[in-house]
Every structure is written in C-alpha cells, then in structure tokens.
Write a protein that holds these residues in place. Sequence first.
Motif, short mmCIF file in Angstrom:
data_model
loop_
_atom_site.label_atom_id
_atom_site.label_comp_id
_atom_site.label_asym_id
_atom_site.label_seq_id
_atom_site.Cartn_x
_atom_site.Cartn_y
_atom_site.Cartn_z
N SER A 40 -9.11 3.32 -1.12
CA SER A 40 -8.48 3.19 -2.43
C SER A 40 -7.14 3.93 -2.46
N GLN A 42 -5.20 4.55 0.10
CA GLN A 42 -4.21 3.83 0.91
C GLN A 42 -3.58 2.71 0.10
N ARG A 43 -4.39 2.02 -0.70
CA ARG A 43 -3.84 0.95 -1.55
C ARG A 43 -2.86 1.52 -2.58
N THR A 44 -3.23 2.63 -3.18
CA THR A 44 -2.36 3.27 -4.17
C THR A 44 -1.04 3.68 -3.54
N TYR A 46 0.39 2.50 -0.87
CA TYR A 46 1.12 1.29 -0.50
C TYR A 46 1.86 0.73 -1.72
N HIS A 47 1.16 0.60 -2.83
CA HIS A 47 1.79 0.03 -4.03
C HIS A 47 2.87 0.95 -4.58
N GLU A 62 1.13 1.32 7.59
CA GLU A 62 1.00 -0.03 7.01
C GLU A 62 0.74 -1.05 8.12
N ASN A 66 -2.53 -3.35 8.45
CA ASN A 66 -2.37 -4.81 8.48
C ASN A 66 -3.01 -5.40 9.74
N PHE A 70 -6.35 -5.39 6.60
CA PHE A 70 -6.50 -4.63 5.35
C PHE A 70 -6.01 -5.46 4.18
N ASP A 71 -6.78 -5.50 3.11
CA ASP A 71 -6.43 -6.25 1.90
C ASP A 71 -5.84 -5.26 0.91
N TRP A 72 -4.55 -5.41 0.62
CA TRP A 72 -3.85 -4.45 -0.25
C TRP A 72 -4.16 -4.68 -1.72
N ALA A 73 -4.62 -5.85 -2.08
CA ALA A 73 -4.93 -6.17 -3.48
C ALA A 73 -6.21 -6.98 -3.55
#
Length: 82
Positions: A40, A42-44, A46-47, A62, A66, A70-73
């Motif tokens: 979670s 890592q997604r934050t 990234y965004h 990243e 990838n 990895f699913d970013w959303a």
Amino acid sequence: IGFDWAPWLIYYKELQAYHEKHGDCLVPYRGHGKLGRWVSTQRTLYHRQKSGCQSSMSKERERKLNGIGFDWAPLKSKELNQ
C-alpha cells in the motif's frame, strides 16, 4: 544522499514470493504481516511521485515493481475488468 535499499529489498523479495504463489501482487492490507502495508505504501509513494510531490519512489524501484506485474491502481483495474 542515497537510500538504504536493504529493508525495501527484503519486502520486494517477499512480494516476489507472494507473486509466485498467487500469480499477482494484490497483497491484502491485513493478513500478510507487514507486506500488505508495504505494498500500500509503494502505491502511495508512486502516486505522490507522479503528481509531482516529494517521494522516495525511485525509477529503479518502479522498474523493479513493474517487472513483476505490480498493479499501481488495483481498484481502478478491478472496475475496468467488470
């Protein structure tokens, strides 16, 4: 100033193992120790990086994420597949 990659790489390797077992990187926030929280985060990061804010998400991290799909959303991906 460099980053200490050791903790990041530990979680990355855990995520690789999760991916090999489950076929995705959609680790639940609960039930998998700290890995779900790390994913979670890592997604934050990234965004934040993509929106121009300060973030410790490097291009190398990243790229590595990838590389294992990895699913970013994940919520957006789920909506698109319904």
